[in-house]
Motif scaffolding. Structure first.
Motif, short mmCIF file in Angstrom:
data_model
loop_
_atom_site.label_atom_id
_atom_site.label_comp_id
_atom_site.label_asym_id
_atom_site.label_seq_id
_atom_site.Cartn_x
_atom_site.Cartn_y
_atom_site.Cartn_z
N PRO A 217 0.83 -1.21 0.00
CA PRO A 217 0.00 0.00 0.00
C PRO A 217 0.87 1.26 0.00
N LEU A 218 0.38 2.29 -0.66
CA LEU A 218 1.12 3.55 -0.67
C LEU A 218 1.05 4.18 0.72
N SER A 219 2.14 4.83 1.14
CA SER A 219 2.03 5.57 2.40
C SER A 219 2.42 7.03 2.17
N ILE A 220 1.64 7.91 2.76
CA ILE A 220 1.93 9.33 2.63
C ILE A 220 2.96 9.71 3.67
N GLU A 221 4.09 10.23 3.20
CA GLU A 221 5.23 10.49 4.06
C GLU A 221 5.72 11.92 3.85
N GLU A 222 6.53 12.39 4.80
CA GLU A 222 7.23 13.65 4.59
C GLU A 222 8.48 13.36 3.76
N VAL A 223 8.66 14.08 2.67
CA VAL A 223 9.85 13.86 1.83
C VAL A 223 10.60 15.16 1.64
N GLN A 224 11.87 15.03 1.30
CA GLN A 224 12.67 16.19 0.95
C GLN A 224 12.82 16.21 -0.58
N VAL A 225 12.59 17.38 -1.14
CA VAL A 225 12.69 17.54 -2.60
C VAL A 225 13.81 18.54 -2.88
N GLU A 226 14.85 18.06 -3.55
CA GLU A 226 16.01 18.93 -3.84
C GLU A 226 15.63 19.99 -4.87
N PRO A 227 16.40 21.07 -4.90
CA PRO A 227 16.17 22.06 -5.95
C PRO A 227 16.50 21.46 -7.33
N PRO A 228 15.94 22.03 -8.38
CA PRO A 228 16.22 21.50 -9.72
C PRO A 228 17.67 21.76 -10.12
N LYS A 229 18.28 20.77 -10.75
CA LYS A 229 19.63 20.97 -11.31
C LYS A 229 19.49 21.62 -12.69
N ALA A 230 20.60 21.83 -13.35
CA ALA A 230 20.57 22.44 -14.69
C ALA A 230 19.64 21.64 -15.60
N LEU B 294 -10.74 14.25 -5.29
CA LEU B 294 -10.52 14.08 -3.85
C LEU B 294 -9.22 14.77 -3.43
N PRO B 295 -9.18 15.29 -2.19
CA PRO B 295 -7.92 15.86 -1.73
C PRO B 295 -6.84 14.78 -1.64
N PHE B 296 -5.58 15.21 -1.83
CA PHE B 296 -4.45 14.27 -1.87
C PHE B 296 -4.42 13.34 -0.66
N ASP B 297 -4.78 13.87 0.53
CA ASP B 297 -4.69 12.99 1.70
C ASP B 297 -5.75 11.89 1.70
N GLN B 298 -6.69 11.96 0.75
CA GLN B 298 -7.64 10.83 0.60
C GLN B 298 -7.25 9.91 -0.55
N LEU B 299 -5.96 9.85 -0.79
CA LEU B 299 -5.41 9.00 -1.85
C LEU B 299 -5.91 7.55 -1.78
N HIS B 300 -5.99 7.02 -0.55
CA HIS B 300 -6.39 5.62 -0.42
C HIS B 300 -7.84 5.43 -0.86
N GLU B 301 -8.67 6.39 -0.53
CA GLU B 301 -10.06 6.36 -0.98
C GLU B 301 -10.10 6.41 -2.51
N ALA B 302 -9.25 7.28 -3.09
CA ALA B 302 -9.20 7.43 -4.55
C ALA B 302 -8.76 6.11 -5.21
N LEU B 303 -7.77 5.45 -4.62
CA LEU B 303 -7.30 4.18 -5.18
C LEU B 303 -8.38 3.10 -5.05
N LYS B 304 -9.12 3.18 -3.96
CA LYS B 304 -10.21 2.22 -3.76
C LYS B 304 -11.26 2.38 -4.88
N LEU B 305 -11.59 3.64 -5.17
CA LEU B 305 -12.55 3.91 -6.24
C LEU B 305 -12.02 3.38 -7.57
N TYR B 306 -10.71 3.58 -7.81
CA TYR B 306 -10.10 3.11 -9.04
C TYR B 306 -10.19 1.58 -9.12
#
Ligand code: APR
Ligand code: ZN
Length: 375
Positions: free
Chosen positions: A21-34, A351-363
């Motif tokens: 199952p997907l889990s919603i986590e805190e992630v770090q996103v680096e700045p874009p490179k060239a 659906l709001p992003f935090d209801q991703l699991h509901e969205a996947l269920k619908l899918y």
């Protein structure tokens, strides 16, 4: 506050392994490179290809952030980026357009050699990743990854769209709409009065139906094992709905009997090799054209009766509607804004992003044509 050179912390959905199952986590996103662009996502569709990813059918590297059908706003750009700027509304592109490779330079090619679908490495073009979670490297999917509040993509995999675009909807024009609608209007060039059959009435198949209808097809046969798809398919233009499970004989024989001669255009939008054969066998033996739009599992094979080719039928694969993505996709957004194409019926849920699991269920329950995640 200028965030452009900083690492951003945000929420993202991570698939730690295939079939988990997907889990919603805190992630770090680096700045874009060239040559890269960091995007604040506004919406993302859930597409059949994301399901293939989560099931491990693309042999991708895990953990990864899935999703590819995204609409967002450019947050920052790396050195040398000139086609988009911070604040632009953009779509992510599962098939980039580098404008330098043999596919991009050929008038008919669109399967850019810089694509990261077949095969899929899960990194940016320089082989490194921009996401980390709890100190661990997180892979990208298809160069884009859109189940996240922020993502980084190569400039060749993003395109600016009209400032007036409604961002809660146009994510579908990033993939599902051009894939399906384009297969009918741009690749097959469906002719007025023709007969079509569409295998699979999900997001992509429904967009094919839109394209067949817009092209003036007089009969559109829809095939799906989920009869819940039929009322919406009929509203889009399907004239006859067939569930293969209701017949003792192969569905192509049913299509042959219904049409007498076979169809002008058959589309496969499931990703199932057996359905691809059914689509092929449904075509008129001399001039029928079979378009393969669904992505079959890696290494699966098609088994055709070889003598049946000589009579003139055509089979053609079509990716992203044969559109050169950066050149053509913004025009579809403009066409939508000018009411030349209506994608609204394809969006059955938001659906709001935090209801991703509901969205996947619908899918997975087959309830949605497209469920759009909103950030
Ligand atoms: N026969 C008929 N219909 C089928 C079968 C089958 N054997 N198996 C599945 N279906 C139907 C499902 O019920 C569903 O309505 O095919 C549809 C698939 O739709 P989605 O899951 O919404 O997927 P979609 O986003 O439309 O993508 C379809 O196109 O671009 C590719 O990678 C994508 O391979 C995928 C395909
Ligand atoms: Zn290219």
């Amino acid at each position: 506050m200028d965030t452009s050179e900083k690492i951003l912390t945000c929420r993202a959905a991570i698939a730690w392994a295939k079939n988990s199952p997907l889990s919603i986590e805190e992630v770090q996103v680096e700045p874009p490179k060239a040559g890269e662009v960091r995007i604040k996502l506004m919406s993302s569709g859930i597409c059949g290809s994301d399901d293939h990813v989560l099931k491990g059918e693309f042999q991708m590297n895990f953990p990864l952030i899935p999703g590819h059908e995204g609409a967002g706003i450019v947050e920052s750009i790396g050195d040398g980026v000139c086609s988009v700027k911070p604040g632009d509304k953009v779509l992510t592109l599962i098939i980039p357009q580098c404008r330098e490779c043999s596919s991009c330079l050929h008038p008919k090619g669109n399967f850019c050699e810089k694509q990261d679908v077949l095969p899929c490495h899960g990194s940016m073009l320089d082989g490194t990743c921009r996401f980390t979670c709890k100190g661990e490297k997180i892979y990208h999917s298809f160069l884009v990854s859109t189940f996240t509040e922020y993502t980084v993509v190569p400039e060749i995999a993003v395109v600016k769209i009209d400032d007036a675009a409604p961002m809660d909807k146009v994510c579908l024009i990033s993939c599902g709409v051009p894939t399906g609608y384009g297969a009918a209007v741009n690749s097959a060039k469906v002719t007025p009065g023709s007969t079509c059959v569409v295998f699979g009435l999900g997001g992509v198949g429904s967009a094919i139906v839109l394209g067949c209808k817009a092209s003036g097809a007089s009969r559109i046969i829809g095939v799906d094992i989920n009869e819940e798809k039929f009322p919406r398919a009929k509203a889009l233009g399907v004239t006859d709905c067939l569930n293969p499970q209701n017949f003792k004989k192969p569905i192509q024989e049913v299509v042959m009997e219904m049409t007498g001669i076979g169809v002008d255009f058959a589309f496969e939008a499931i990703g199932n090799p057996d359905a691809m054969i059914s689509a092929w066998d449904s075509c008129h033996k001399s001039y029928g054209v079979c378009l393969i739009v669904g992505v079959a599992p890696l290494k699966s094979k098609l088994s055709l009766e070889a003598t049946m080719i000589i009579s003139g039928r055509t089979m053609k694969g079509v990716c992203l509607g044969d559109y050169k993505t950066r050149d053509c996709i913004p025009q579809i957004v403009t066409d939508y804004l000018q009411n030349k194409i209506n994608i609204d019926p394809l969006i059955t849920h938001q659906l709001p992003f935090d209801q991703l699991h509901e969205a996947l269920k619908l899918y997975h329950a087959g309830k949605a044509i497209r469920c759009v995640l909103l950030f």
